[in-house]
Design a protein around this motif. Structure first.
Motif, PDB file in Angstrom:
ATOM      1  N   ASP A 251      42.238  20.316  25.847  1.00  0.00           N
ATOM      2  CA  ASP A 251      42.891  21.284  24.955  1.00  0.00           C
ATOM      3  C   ASP A 251      43.014  22.647  25.630  1.00  0.00           C
ATOM      4  O   ASP A 251      44.042  23.320  25.522  1.00  0.00           O
ATOM      5  N   VAL A 252      41.955  23.041  26.346  1.00  0.00           N
ATOM      6  CA  VAL A 252      41.955  24.321  27.048  1.00  0.00           C
ATOM      7  C   VAL A 252      42.997  24.316  28.168  1.00  0.00           C
ATOM      8  O   VAL A 252      43.772  25.262  28.341  1.00  0.00           O
ATOM      9  N   ASN A 254      45.639  22.370  28.479  1.00  0.00           N
ATOM     10  CA  ASN A 254      46.996  22.325  27.919  1.00  0.00           C
ATOM     11  C   ASN A 254      47.449  23.715  27.483  1.00  0.00           C
ATOM     12  O   ASN A 254      48.594  24.115  27.723  1.00  0.00           O
ATOM     13  N   GLU A 255      46.526  24.438  26.864  1.00  0.00           N
ATOM     14  CA  GLU A 255      46.864  25.779  26.393  1.00  0.00           C
ATOM     15  C   GLU A 255      47.115  26.743  27.552  1.00  0.00           C
ATOM     16  O   GLU A 255      48.030  27.571  27.511  1.00  0.00           O
ATOM     17  N   LYS A 256      46.303  26.630  28.610  1.00  0.00           N
ATOM     18  CA  LYS A 256      46.410  27.574  29.721  1.00  0.00           C
ATOM     19  C   LYS A 256      47.492  27.187  30.730  1.00  0.00           C
ATOM     20  O   LYS A 256      48.064  28.061  31.407  1.00  0.00           O
ATOM     21  N   LEU A 258      50.205  24.415  30.394  1.00  0.00           N
ATOM     22  CA  LEU A 258      51.541  23.946  30.016  1.00  0.00           C
ATOM     23  C   LEU A 258      52.507  25.124  29.908  1.00  0.00           C
ATOM     24  O   LEU A 258      52.242  26.104  29.214  1.00  0.00           O
TER      25      LEU A 258
END
Length: 299
Positions: A251-252, A254-256, A258
Motif C-alpha cells: 500500500d505504501v 503503491n501510494e509513493k 504509482l
C-alpha cells in the motif's frame, strides 16, 4: 613410445583443426545482424554465450542458447532430440549453425530454430573469444545517454525518464541468505533459508534486497523495469520495520510510486519469461524538475 603417440595425436589434432577451418571458410554464412525475420536456410558461425537450463514448453523439452558473433546476439532454441546436439559443447565454443530459420525477432536479438535437417557443430573459428565479445556488449551498456523506450535495444545502456504506471512485485523487499545468496523467508523472529541458514530478523548483518518490477511509460512505449535499492527516494529502514512488524508495504509503495516521474539509469536485457526486452536499473530516483529544466537550457 607413449611420447611418440602423444606427438602424433597433437599432429592429427592440429591437422583436423586446419581442415575444419578450411572447410568452414568455403561455406557461405550470414552474420547474425543480417538475419531478418522469417528467413530460412540460415547458416551462421557464432560463439555460445550462454546455455540455459532445460525447460518444458507445451509438453516438450527445450533448451535456449544465446549465441554471439560480434555483430549481434541470437537466441537459438533446441527442441527434444535436438538438445543432444549440445553434447560436448560448452559456453565459449565456436559453432556452425546449419539449416536454421528465424521465426521471430525480438528488437535487436534474432530468434533461431533448427529445421528437421538442421544441426550445430563445434568448429575452430577466428571469431574473438567470448570474453572479448562480451566486453563489446558491456561497452555498449556503459553508454548511459538519454534514450526513449522505443529506441531501446538489447544490451544497450541508457538513461530513461518515464512514469511508473504499474507495480508487479508482490514481495519487493526481502532478506537474502549470506550462505547461498537466495531469498529468505521470515518466520517467528528469524529469516530462514531453504539451505538451513537461520538468522535473527533484527540482525544488523542480515542483508536485505529491494527488487521491484514495474512498468515504465515515457509516451513513446512501455518497458518492464526492475528497480533496485540504489535510490534516495525510499526509506528502506522504514520498509524493513514494516515488514518485520507484519505490515503491508505494498500500500505504501503503491501510494509513493504509482504515477511517479523517475529518472532511471541501467541497461536492457532479454527477459526469458516475457520473451521481450526489459530494463534493469543501476540507479533510479524521482525526477528533479530543476535539473531537467537546466539540462534543456544547456542543450
Amino acid at each position: 613410445m607413449p611420447q611418440k603417440d602423444s606427438c602424433l595425436d597433437d599432429i592429427l589434432e592440429t591437422s583436423e583443426k586446419l581442415e575444419n577451418m578450411s572447410q568452414t571458410k568455403d561455406i557461405e554464412t550470414i552474420k547474425l545482424s543480417d538475419i531478418i525475420e522469417k528467413m530460412i536456410e540460415i547458416t551462421s558461425i557464432a560463439r555460445i554465450e550462454k546455455i540455459f537450463e532445460e525447460k518444458i514448453v507445451s509438453g516438450n523439452p527445450v533448451v535456449n542458447v544465446v549465441v554471439n558473433d560480434g555483430s549481434a546476439r541470437g537466441l537459438l532454441s533446441l527442441w527434444s532430440e535436438q538438445i543432444d546436439l549440445l553434447n560436448d559443447l560448452n559456453e565459449g565454443d565456436a559453432i556452425l549453425i546449419e539449416n536454421a530459420h528465424a521465426p521471430k525477432k525480438y528488437k535487436d536479438r534474432i530468434h533461431l530454430a533448427l529445421s528437421k535437417s538442421g544441426k550445430i557443430s563445434k568448429i575452430e573459428s577466428d571469431l574473438p573469444v567470448i570474453d572479448e565479445l562480451l566486453k563489446k556488449s558491456s561497452a555498449k551498456r556503459n553508454d548511459f545517454s538519454r534514450k526513449l523506450i522505443s529506441e531501446l535495444k538489447e544490451g544497450m545502456g541508457a538513461e530513461l525518464r518515464g512514469l511508473i504506471v504499474a507495480i508487479h512485485s508482490k514481495e519487493p523487499y526481502f532478506p537474502v541468505c549470506d550462505k547461498c545468496n537466495k531469498k529468505m523467508v521470515l518466520k517467528k523472529g528469524y529469516a530462514v533459508c531453504k539451505c538451513g541458514n537461520k538468522v535473527d530478523e533484527e540482525d544488523e548483518n542480515l542483508k536485505w534486497l529491494f527488487l521491484s518490477t514495474c512498468t515504465l511509460d515515457d509516451g513513446s512505449d512501455t518497458v518492464r523495469t526492475t528497480l533496485n535499492d540504489s535510490t534516495e527516494y525510499l526509506d528502506f529502514n522504514e520498509l524493513k520495520r514494516m515488514i518485520i512488524d507484519d505490515e503491508n508495504i505494498l500500500d505504501v509503495l503503491n501510494e509513493k510510486m504509482l504515477g511517479l516521474d523517475i529518472l532511471a539509469s541501467g541497461f536492457t536485457i532479454y527477459d526469458e519469461y516475457l520473451k521481450d526486452t526489459a530494463f534493469r536499473c543501476n540507479s533510479w530516483n524521482k525526477i528533479n524538475v530543476m535539473d531537467e529544466f537546466n539540462n534543456k537550457l544547456k542543450g
